[in-house]
Scaffold this motif. Structure first.
Motif, PDB file in Angstrom:
ATOM      1  N   LYS A   1      -0.340  13.862   2.351  1.00  0.00           N
ATOM      2  CA  LYS A   1      -0.302  15.147   1.629  1.00  0.00           C
ATOM      3  C   LYS A   1       0.996  15.321   0.854  1.00  0.00           C
ATOM      4  N   ASP A   2       2.064  14.646   1.308  1.00  0.00           N
ATOM      5  CA  ASP A   2       3.346  14.731   0.614  1.00  0.00           C
ATOM      6  C   ASP A   2       3.496  13.667  -0.473  1.00  0.00           C
ATOM      7  N   CYS A   3       2.422  12.892  -0.686  1.00  0.00           N
ATOM      8  CA  CYS A   3       2.408  11.912  -1.780  1.00  0.00           C
ATOM      9  C   CYS A   3       1.773  12.488  -3.039  1.00  0.00           C
ATOM     10  N   ILE A   4       1.028  13.571  -2.887  1.00  0.00           N
ATOM     11  CA  ILE A   4       0.230  14.106  -3.994  1.00  0.00           C
ATOM     12  C   ILE A   4       1.112  14.907  -4.952  1.00  0.00           C
ATOM     13  N   THR A   5       0.989  14.604  -6.231  1.00  0.00           N
ATOM     14  CA  THR A   5       1.735  15.329  -7.260  1.00  0.00           C
ATOM     15  C   THR A   5       0.785  15.739  -8.381  1.00  0.00           C
ATOM     16  N   ARG A   6       1.277  16.589  -9.254  1.00  0.00           N
ATOM     17  CA  ARG A   6       0.471  17.005 -10.404  1.00  0.00           C
ATOM     18  C   ARG A   6       0.169  15.825 -11.328  1.00  0.00           C
TER      19      ARG A   6
ATOM     20  N   SER B   1       7.422  13.488  -1.783  1.00  0.00           N
ATOM     21  CA  SER B   1       8.554  13.661  -0.862  1.00  0.00           C
ATOM     22  C   SER B   1       8.365  12.836   0.412  1.00  0.00           C
ATOM     23  N   SER B   2       7.468  11.872   0.344  1.00  0.00           N
ATOM     24  CA  SER B   2       7.042  11.160   1.549  1.00  0.00           C
ATOM     25  C   SER B   2       7.731   9.819   1.773  1.00  0.00           C
ATOM     26  N   GLU B   3       8.645   9.418   0.889  1.00  0.00           N
ATOM     27  CA  GLU B   3       9.226   8.084   1.019  1.00  0.00           C
ATOM     28  C   GLU B   3       9.942   7.866   2.352  1.00  0.00           C
TER      29      GLU B   3
ATOM     30  N   VAL C   1      -5.753   4.742  -3.841  1.00  0.00           N
ATOM     31  CA  VAL C   1      -5.276   4.462  -2.490  1.00  0.00           C
ATOM     32  C   VAL C   1      -5.401   5.697  -1.599  1.00  0.00           C
ATOM     33  N   LEU C   2      -5.203   6.871  -2.175  1.00  0.00           N
ATOM     34  CA  LEU C   2      -5.361   8.096  -1.383  1.00  0.00           C
ATOM     35  C   LEU C   2      -6.824   8.299  -0.999  1.00  0.00           C
ATOM     36  N   GLU C   3      -7.748   8.002  -1.917  1.00  0.00           N
ATOM     37  CA  GLU C   3      -9.173   8.120  -1.609  1.00  0.00           C
ATOM     38  C   GLU C   3      -9.577   7.136  -0.516  1.00  0.00           C
ATOM     39  N   GLN C   4      -9.040   5.920  -0.570  1.00  0.00           N
ATOM     40  CA  GLN C   4      -9.343   4.931   0.457  1.00  0.00           C
ATOM     41  C   GLN C   4      -8.790   5.359   1.807  1.00  0.00           C
TER      42      GLN C   4
ATOM     43  N   PHE D   1       0.827  -1.203   0.000  1.00  0.00           N
ATOM     44  CA  PHE D   1       0.000   0.000   0.000  1.00  0.00           C
ATOM     45  C   PHE D   1       0.865   1.258   0.000  1.00  0.00           C
ATOM     46  N   PHE D   2       1.916   1.265   0.817  1.00  0.00           N
ATOM     47  CA  PHE D   2       2.792   2.440   0.874  1.00  0.00           C
ATOM     48  C   PHE D   2       3.481   2.657  -0.477  1.00  0.00           C
ATOM     49  N   THR D   3       3.844   1.560  -1.127  1.00  0.00           N
ATOM     50  CA  THR D   3       4.451   1.673  -2.462  1.00  0.00           C
ATOM     51  C   THR D   3       3.471   2.304  -3.449  1.00  0.00           C
ATOM     52  N   LEU D   4       2.205   1.900  -3.374  1.00  0.00           N
ATOM     53  CA  LEU D   4       1.182   2.492  -4.243  1.00  0.00           C
ATOM     54  C   LEU D   4       0.982   3.975  -3.936  1.00  0.00           C
ATOM     55  N   MET D   5       1.134   4.357  -2.678  1.00  0.00           N
ATOM     56  CA  MET D   5       1.006   5.770  -2.308  1.00  0.00           C
ATOM     57  C   MET D   5       2.062   6.632  -2.981  1.00  0.00           C
TER      58      MET D   5
END
Length: 255
Positions: free
Chosen positions: A121-126, A238-240, A97-100, A86-90
């Motif tokens: 919030k640090d997983c979201i990109t354009r 930037s969340s890794e 996965v973000l919606e879930q 799941f974290f990899t998918l994030m």
């Protein structure tokens, strides 16, 4: 509009029967999107933790657990991923996965869920726009293959496009179509939802409907593409490091 009653105790029992400890479990699908019908199934989604001895060896345990069936008259669909998967998918441009993770319909929670939400919030990109553009195109093609086309896939088209536009403009994940429409102000959304909830006889589109909605579909695709270009969201997550740290702590806790 009639909302389907959510059987909280039944959903809780499904979670308690899971073979692995859960970090969280939420409701996704039509209930999250704001247009569940009386016969809509309950889509439970979440993250489980494999024990340490099932992740350090050559053979890895169940990275994905899927269970479905009818429970006390309600159709249930449970899908969870191990935390690493799941974290990899994030870290990818995966809006699902973000919606879930950020679903307000929470069935099971832990302190780590709140930490994970903060990291999200640090997983979201354009580039998450590509996820929503791709899903909208798939749903539109499915709609055109049906004879006659149904309202349901059309609602999914509008839901994903408005979610993508909202995400690009605000950095916030919102999956509920009716809430999204408070800003979008598309005059036909409420009627489409009412038609879907009214059942199969009302939930069909004629040729004039399809022609109108194709123009709207293409207009919103263009709006999402512009929103992506103009978005101030970063190009990379930037969340890794934070996800890695949380995963290690979860593994140690569950050894």
């Amino acid at each position: 509009m009639n909302a389907q009653i959510i059987p909280h105790e039944l959903l809780q029992r499904q979670v308690e029967a899971h073979p692995y400890p859960l970090v969280f479990a939420t409701i996704s699908g039509a209930h999250l999107y704001g247009f569940p019908s009386a016969d809509s199934d309950f889509d439970l989604r979440g993250v489980h933790l494999l024990p340490l001895d099932q992740v350090v060896g050559l053979e890895v345990g169940e990275e994905t657990v899927e269970k479905s069936g009818v429970r006390e008259g309600f159709e249930m669909d449970l899908v969870t991923h191990d935390a690493k998967k799941f974290f990899t998918l994030m870290l990818k441009k995966n809006g699902y996965v973000l919606e879930q993770l950020l679903s307000p319909l929470v069935v099971h929670t832990t302190p780590e869920l709140e930490e994970l939400k903060a990291i999200a919030k640090d997983c979201i990109t354009r580039h998450h726009a590509h996820h929503y553009l791709g899903f909208a195109e798939t749903q539109w093609r499915l709609l055109l293959k049906e004879k006659p086309p149904r309202v349901k896939p059309l609602l999914y088209v509008y839901r994903v496009l408005l979610t993508g536009i909202h995400l690009m403009r605000t950095g916030e994940v919102e999956a509920n179509l009716l809430k999204l429409n408070e800003t979008a102000q598309l005059p036909y959304i409420v009627e489409l939802v009412e038609r879907k909830l009214a059942g199969p006889e009302k939930g069909r589109l004629d040729e004039a409907d399809v022609a109108f909605h194709e123009r709207e579909y293409r207009r919103l695709v263009a709006d999402l593409e512009v929103a992506m270009e103009e978005s101030r969201l970063p190009d990379r997550p930037s969340s890794e490091p934070a996800l890695n740290d949380l995963l290690v702590r979860l593994r140690v806790k569950n050894k």
